[in-house]
Write an enzyme that holds these catalytic residues in place. Structure first.
Site, PDB file in Angstrom:
ATOM      1  N   LYS A 104       0.826  -1.218   0.000  1.00 54.79           N
ATOM      2  CA  LYS A 104       0.000   0.000   0.000  1.00 54.79           C
ATOM      3  C   LYS A 104       0.860   1.268   0.000  1.00 54.79           C
ATOM      4  O   LYS A 104       0.665   2.154  -0.827  1.00 54.79           O
ATOM      5  CB  LYS A 104      -0.931   0.029   1.233  1.00 54.79           C
ATOM      6  CG  LYS A 104      -1.870  -1.154   1.345  1.00 54.79           C
ATOM      7  CD  LYS A 104      -2.772  -1.043   2.560  1.00 54.79           C
ATOM      8  CE  LYS A 104      -2.057  -1.084   3.883  1.00 54.79           C
ATOM      9  NZ  LYS A 104      -1.382  -2.376   4.197  1.00 54.79           N
TER      10      LYS A 104
ATOM     11  N   ARG B 194      -9.831   0.714   8.706  1.00 59.13           N
ATOM     12  CA  ARG B 194      -9.361  -0.640   9.010  1.00 59.13           C
ATOM     13  C   ARG B 194     -10.388  -1.427   9.808  1.00 59.13           C
ATOM     14  O   ARG B 194     -10.131  -2.573  10.162  1.00 59.13           O
ATOM     15  CB  ARG B 194      -8.073  -0.546   9.821  1.00 59.13           C
ATOM     16  CG  ARG B 194      -6.810  -0.816   9.043  1.00 59.13           C
ATOM     17  CD  ARG B 194      -5.623  -0.619   9.992  1.00 59.13           C
ATOM     18  NE  ARG B 194      -4.435  -1.292   9.594  1.00 59.13           N
ATOM     19  CZ  ARG B 194      -3.444  -0.724   8.926  1.00 59.13           C
ATOM     20  NH1 ARG B 194      -3.526   0.519   8.537  1.00 59.13           N
ATOM     21  NH2 ARG B 194      -2.365  -1.416   8.654  1.00 59.13           N
TER      22      ARG B 194
ATOM     23  N   ARG C 158      11.366  -5.312   5.106  1.00 58.12           N
ATOM     24  CA  ARG C 158      11.042  -3.894   4.887  1.00 58.12           C
ATOM     25  C   ARG C 158      12.017  -2.993   5.643  1.00 58.12           C
ATOM     26  O   ARG C 158      12.349  -3.233   6.789  1.00 58.12           O
ATOM     27  CB  ARG C 158       9.611  -3.612   5.365  1.00 58.12           C
ATOM     28  CG  ARG C 158       9.252  -2.123   5.346  1.00 58.12           C
ATOM     29  CD  ARG C 158       7.782  -1.859   5.274  1.00 58.12           C
ATOM     30  NE  ARG C 158       7.032  -2.288   6.445  1.00 58.12           N
ATOM     31  CZ  ARG C 158       5.698  -2.226   6.520  1.00 58.12           C
ATOM     32  NH1 ARG C 158       4.993  -1.756   5.497  1.00 58.12           N
ATOM     33  NH2 ARG C 158       5.077  -2.642   7.601  1.00 58.12           N
TER      34      ARG C 158
ATOM     35  N   ARG D 198      11.099  -1.116  11.101  1.00 61.25           N
ATOM     36  CA  ARG D 198      10.044  -0.658  12.012  1.00 61.25           C
ATOM     37  C   ARG D 198       9.934  -1.576  13.221  1.00 61.25           C
ATOM     38  O   ARG D 198      10.080  -2.782  13.090  1.00 61.25           O
ATOM     39  CB  ARG D 198       8.705  -0.632  11.269  1.00 61.25           C
ATOM     40  CG  ARG D 198       8.429   0.699  10.593  1.00 61.25           C
ATOM     41  CD  ARG D 198       7.265   0.666   9.665  1.00 61.25           C
ATOM     42  NE  ARG D 198       6.069   0.024  10.192  1.00 61.25           N
ATOM     43  CZ  ARG D 198       4.912  -0.039   9.542  1.00 61.25           C
ATOM     44  NH1 ARG D 198       4.815   0.516   8.349  1.00 61.25           N
ATOM     45  NH2 ARG D 198       3.878  -0.632  10.065  1.00 61.25           N
TER      46      ARG D 198
ATOM     47  N   ARG E  19      -0.766  -9.025  13.820  1.00 62.61           N
ATOM     48  CA  ARG E  19      -1.385  -8.078  12.869  1.00 62.61           C
ATOM     49  C   ARG E  19      -2.200  -8.818  11.820  1.00 62.61           C
ATOM     50  O   ARG E  19      -3.227  -8.319  11.356  1.00 62.61           O
ATOM     51  CB  ARG E  19      -0.302  -7.208  12.216  1.00 62.61           C
ATOM     52  CG  ARG E  19       0.206  -6.139  13.179  1.00 62.61           C
ATOM     53  CD  ARG E  19       1.588  -5.662  12.811  1.00 62.61           C
ATOM     54  NE  ARG E  19       1.627  -4.899  11.588  1.00 62.61           N
ATOM     55  CZ  ARG E  19       2.746  -4.642  10.918  1.00 62.61           C
ATOM     56  NH1 ARG E  19       3.907  -5.111  11.352  1.00 62.61           N
ATOM     57  NH2 ARG E  19       2.693  -3.940   9.822  1.00 62.61           N
TER      58      ARG E  19
HETATM   59  P1  ADP Z   1       1.158  -1.547   7.338  1.00 60.25           P
HETATM   60  O1  ADP Z   1       1.830  -0.660   6.327  1.00 60.25           O
HETATM   61  O2  ADP Z   1       2.067  -2.638   7.798  1.00 60.25           O
HETATM   62  O3  ADP Z   1      -0.171  -2.031   6.871  1.00 60.25           O
HETATM   63  P2  ADP Z   1       0.544   0.886   8.797  1.00 60.25           P
HETATM   64  O4  ADP Z   1       1.765   1.698   8.714  1.00 60.25           O
HETATM   65  O5  ADP Z   1      -0.580   1.239   7.906  1.00 60.25           O
HETATM   66  O6  ADP Z   1       0.923  -0.669   8.634  1.00 60.25           O
HETATM   67  O7  ADP Z   1       0.000   0.866  10.293  1.00 60.25           O
HETATM   68  C1  ADP Z   1       0.868   0.535  11.364  1.00 60.25           C
HETATM   69  C2  ADP Z   1       0.036   0.331  12.611  1.00 60.25           C
HETATM   70  O8  ADP Z   1      -0.643   1.555  12.945  1.00 60.25           O
HETATM   71  C3  ADP Z   1      -1.078  -0.719  12.512  1.00 60.25           C
HETATM   72  O9  ADP Z   1      -0.613  -2.037  12.749  1.00 60.25           O
HETATM   73  C4  ADP Z   1      -2.028  -0.234  13.607  1.00 60.25           C
HETATM   74  O10 ADP Z   1      -1.562  -0.586  14.884  1.00 60.25           O
HETATM   75  C5  ADP Z   1      -1.925   1.291  13.466  1.00 60.25           C
HETATM   76  N1  ADP Z   1      -2.948   1.804  12.528  1.00 60.25           N
HETATM   77  C6  ADP Z   1      -2.740   2.318  11.303  1.00 60.25           C
HETATM   78  N2  ADP Z   1      -3.900   2.669  10.718  1.00 60.25           N
HETATM   79  C7  ADP Z   1      -4.882   2.353  11.602  1.00 60.25           C
HETATM   80  C8  ADP Z   1      -6.301   2.439  11.589  1.00 60.25           C
HETATM   81  N3  ADP Z   1      -6.959   2.919  10.522  1.00 60.25           N
HETATM   82  N4  ADP Z   1      -6.961   2.009  12.691  1.00 60.25           N
HETATM   83  C9  ADP Z   1      -6.324   1.525  13.754  1.00 60.25           C
HETATM   84  N5  ADP Z   1      -4.996   1.403  13.833  1.00 60.25           N
HETATM   85  C10 ADP Z   1      -4.263   1.810  12.769  1.00 60.25           C
HETATM   86  P1  ADP Z   2       2.080  -1.847   3.195  1.00 62.71           P
HETATM   87  O1  ADP Z   2       2.060  -0.337   3.226  1.00 62.71           O
HETATM   88  O2  ADP Z   2       0.884  -2.434   2.531  1.00 62.71           O
HETATM   89  O3  ADP Z   2       2.338  -2.447   4.538  1.00 62.71           O
HETATM   90  P2  ADP Z   2       4.668  -1.545   1.843  1.00 62.71           P
HETATM   91  O4  ADP Z   2       4.411  -0.685   0.672  1.00 62.71           O
HETATM   92  O5  ADP Z   2       5.357  -0.948   3.014  1.00 62.71           O
HETATM   93  O6  ADP Z   2       3.304  -2.289   2.288  1.00 62.71           O
HETATM   94  O7  ADP Z   2       5.478  -2.835   1.324  1.00 62.71           O
HETATM   95  C1  ADP Z   2       5.904  -3.858   2.216  1.00 62.71           C
HETATM   96  C2  ADP Z   2       7.315  -4.318   1.801  1.00 62.71           C
HETATM   97  O8  ADP Z   2       7.224  -5.011   0.554  1.00 62.71           O
HETATM   98  C3  ADP Z   2       8.303  -3.188   1.582  1.00 62.71           C
HETATM   99  O9  ADP Z   2       9.565  -3.631   2.006  1.00 62.71           O
HETATM  100  C4  ADP Z   2       8.244  -2.929   0.072  1.00 62.71           C
HETATM  101  O10 ADP Z   2       9.489  -2.421  -0.424  1.00 62.71           O
HETATM  102  C5  ADP Z   2       7.970  -4.319  -0.471  1.00 62.71           C
HETATM  103  N1  ADP Z   2       7.109  -4.332  -1.659  1.00 62.71           N
HETATM  104  C6  ADP Z   2       6.073  -3.499  -1.960  1.00 62.71           C
HETATM  105  N2  ADP Z   2       5.457  -3.864  -3.117  1.00 62.71           N
HETATM  106  C7  ADP Z   2       6.124  -4.964  -3.563  1.00 62.71           C
HETATM  107  C8  ADP Z   2       5.970  -5.825  -4.703  1.00 62.71           C
HETATM  108  N3  ADP Z   2       4.996  -5.615  -5.604  1.00 62.71           N
HETATM  109  N4  ADP Z   2       6.817  -6.865  -4.822  1.00 62.71           N
HETATM  110  C9  ADP Z   2       7.790  -7.085  -3.902  1.00 62.71           C
HETATM  111  N5  ADP Z   2       7.984  -6.330  -2.804  1.00 62.71           N
HETATM  112  C10 ADP Z   2       7.179  -5.272  -2.628  1.00 62.71           C
END
Ligand code: ADP
Ligand code: ADP
Ligand code: ZN
Length: 216
Positions: free
Chosen positions: A13, A88, A127, A160, A171
């Protein structure tokens, strides 16, 4: 354009959001990034969020909804936005409906990036994120030009604190139970593009472009 980006942790994302928003010139609103900023500043909201985030739980809806509402009221959102990682929970989606109605606007699309569970762990443990600008890399799939340094701003890259194996497992359970129903909620409104996130980054971006009818 008003877009939502949903999907399990590690689906890509944040990576897609950065590219989409640069191209479309709309703000990238990531609740996770906003929480991390608040945590780094040590604000009250940040301290509260930290407990939940590091336990792999969702931050309570009231705290989350408040920061999103404030952000959507800012003037740069008037021409469009991309919400990444919000809503979420179905409760958050319902509150968002109310906020949009109050503002007299509608969502254009909900982009759901899908990734099989067995791929999630390696995405998240590999990541690396920039301490300064939040740019995201992967040790194997999207390595920075210079190891440990951000391509954009040359700051240090870190892992992270919630990208550990134990936290990721929690998660995933939270995702299945609380967030997956959000996709069903928007499916009923016929707003969702289901995109295969298990493809190279550029290919996923192409699919997003097709979904929104723009050349990305
Ligand atoms: P990821 O990229 O791994 O999906 P995010 O960076 O979006 O994770 O979110 C990291 C953490 O922040 C989540 O695991 C949750 O604890 C919190 N968080 C983010 N967005 C929300 C939301 N919309 N509602 C509740 N908690 C959230
Ligand atoms: P999210 O915000 O959904 O948690 P991220 O964009 O942070 O996901 O991506 C999670 C990890 O996977 C990062 O280390 C990113 O560089 C890698 N990544 C993202 N998209 C791809 C893809 N299409 N193929 C392989 N690795 C990816
Ligand atoms: Zn950077």
């Amino acid at each position: 354009m008003r877009l939502l980006l949903v999907g399990p942790p590690g689906a890509g994302k944040g990576t897609q959001a950065a590219m989409i928003c640069t191209k479309l010139g709309i703000p990238h609103i990531s609740t996770g990034a906003m929480f991390r900023e608040a945590m780094a500043k040590g604000t009250k909201q940040g301290q509260k969020a930290k407990e939940y985030i590091e336990a792999g739980q969702l931050v309570p809806d009231d705290v989350t909804v408040e920061i999103v509402k404030e952000r959507l009221m800012e003037s740069d959102c008037s021409q469009g936005f991309l919400l990444d990682g919000f809503p979420r929970t179905v409760a958050q989606a319902q509150v968002l409906d109310g906020i949009l109605e109050e503002l007299g606007i509608k969502l254009d699309k909900v982009i759901s990036i899908e990734l099989p569970e067995e791929k999630i762990l390696e995405r998240l443990t590999g990541r690396r994120v920039c301490t300064k600008c939040g740019a995201t890399y992967h040790t194997q799939y999207n390595p920075p030009l210079q190891e440990g340094k951000c391509n954009e701003c040359q700051s240090d890259l870190i892992q992270r604190s919630d990208d550990t194996e134990a936290t990721v497992k929690r998660r995933l359970v939270v995702y299945r139970e609380e967030t997956a129903p959000v996709i069903t909620f928007y499916d009923k409104k016929e707003l969702v593009c289901h995109i295969d996130g298990d493809k190279p980054i550029s290919q996923v971006l192409n699919s997003v472009g097709q979904c929104i009818g723009r050349d990305l």
